[in-house]
Design a protein around this motif. Structure first.
Motif, PDB file in Angstrom:
ATOM      1  N   LYS A 175      47.798  16.945  31.093  1.00  0.00           N
ATOM      2  CA  LYS A 175      47.355  17.738  32.240  1.00  0.00           C
ATOM      3  C   LYS A 175      48.547  18.378  32.953  1.00  0.00           C
ATOM      4  O   LYS A 175      48.506  19.549  33.336  1.00  0.00           O
ATOM      5  CB  LYS A 175      46.580  16.872  33.231  1.00  0.00           C
ATOM      6  CG  LYS A 175      45.190  16.518  32.783  1.00  0.00           C
ATOM      7  CD  LYS A 175      44.511  15.646  33.825  1.00  0.00           C
ATOM      8  CE  LYS A 175      43.117  15.262  33.413  1.00  0.00           C
ATOM      9  NZ  LYS A 175      42.466  14.386  34.415  1.00  0.00           N
ATOM     10  N   GLN A 221      49.385  22.440  33.349  1.00  0.00           N
ATOM     11  CA  GLN A 221      49.638  23.102  34.632  1.00  0.00           C
ATOM     12  C   GLN A 221      50.929  23.910  34.582  1.00  0.00           C
ATOM     13  O   GLN A 221      51.018  24.982  35.175  1.00  0.00           O
ATOM     14  CB  GLN A 221      49.720  22.075  35.754  1.00  0.00           C
ATOM     15  CG  GLN A 221      48.388  21.447  36.092  1.00  0.00           C
ATOM     16  CD  GLN A 221      48.524  20.343  37.128  1.00  0.00           C
ATOM     17  OE1 GLN A 221      49.592  19.784  37.347  1.00  0.00           O
ATOM     18  NE2 GLN A 221      47.409  20.021  37.768  1.00  0.00           N
ATOM     19  N   ARG A 222      51.914  23.421  33.869  1.00  0.00           N
ATOM     20  CA  ARG A 222      53.206  24.097  33.815  1.00  0.00           C
ATOM     21  C   ARG A 222      53.223  25.316  32.890  1.00  0.00           C
ATOM     22  O   ARG A 222      53.866  26.301  33.195  1.00  0.00           O
ATOM     23  CB  ARG A 222      54.289  23.107  33.405  1.00  0.00           C
ATOM     24  CG  ARG A 222      54.651  22.138  34.519  1.00  0.00           C
ATOM     25  CD  ARG A 222      55.447  20.955  33.991  1.00  0.00           C
ATOM     26  NE  ARG A 222      55.935  20.102  35.055  1.00  0.00           N
ATOM     27  CZ  ARG A 222      55.195  19.219  35.723  1.00  0.00           C
ATOM     28  NH1 ARG A 222      53.903  19.080  35.433  1.00  0.00           N
ATOM     29  NH2 ARG A 222      55.717  18.467  36.667  1.00  0.00           N
TER      30      ARG A 222
END
Length: 97
Positions: free
Chosen positions: A54, A58-59
């Motif tokens: 996760k 996101q990155r």
């Protein structure tokens, strides 16, 4: 993890394998081998591998395909990886899901 994401996004890398093993040892390990050094894989890695997957999603956003591995031992586990942001994964001795 930020450094890895930056390198991947700044290159022509199209995919990244996320969390195959860890050197961490969860307190829940019951094995007599729990204190050994080296890479830990399998079911004890699953929860942490979801967190890492996760965080990497996101990155890197949707620009990089993520291969979510680590602790997948059932269809429900594979689905949890999909929900966490992976496109591909492996389970049960390398079977591609």
């Amino acid at each position: 993890m930020d450094d890895i994401a930056a390198v991947v996004l700044g290159s022509s890398i199209e995919g990244l394998i996320v969390s195959n093993t860890t050197v961490e040892r969860p307190a829940s390990l019951q094995s007599s081998n729990a204190k050994e050094t080296g890479g830990l894989s399998g079911k004890p890695l699953f929860a942490r591998s979801i967190e890492v997957l996760k965080a990497m999603r996101q990155r890197v956003g949707t620009r990089v395909a993520l291969v979510g591995v680590g602790g997948v031992s059932s269809g429900a586990d594979a689905y949890a990886k999909i929900r966490a942001g992976r496109e591909f994964g492996a389970a049960l001795h390398g079977t591609c899901l």
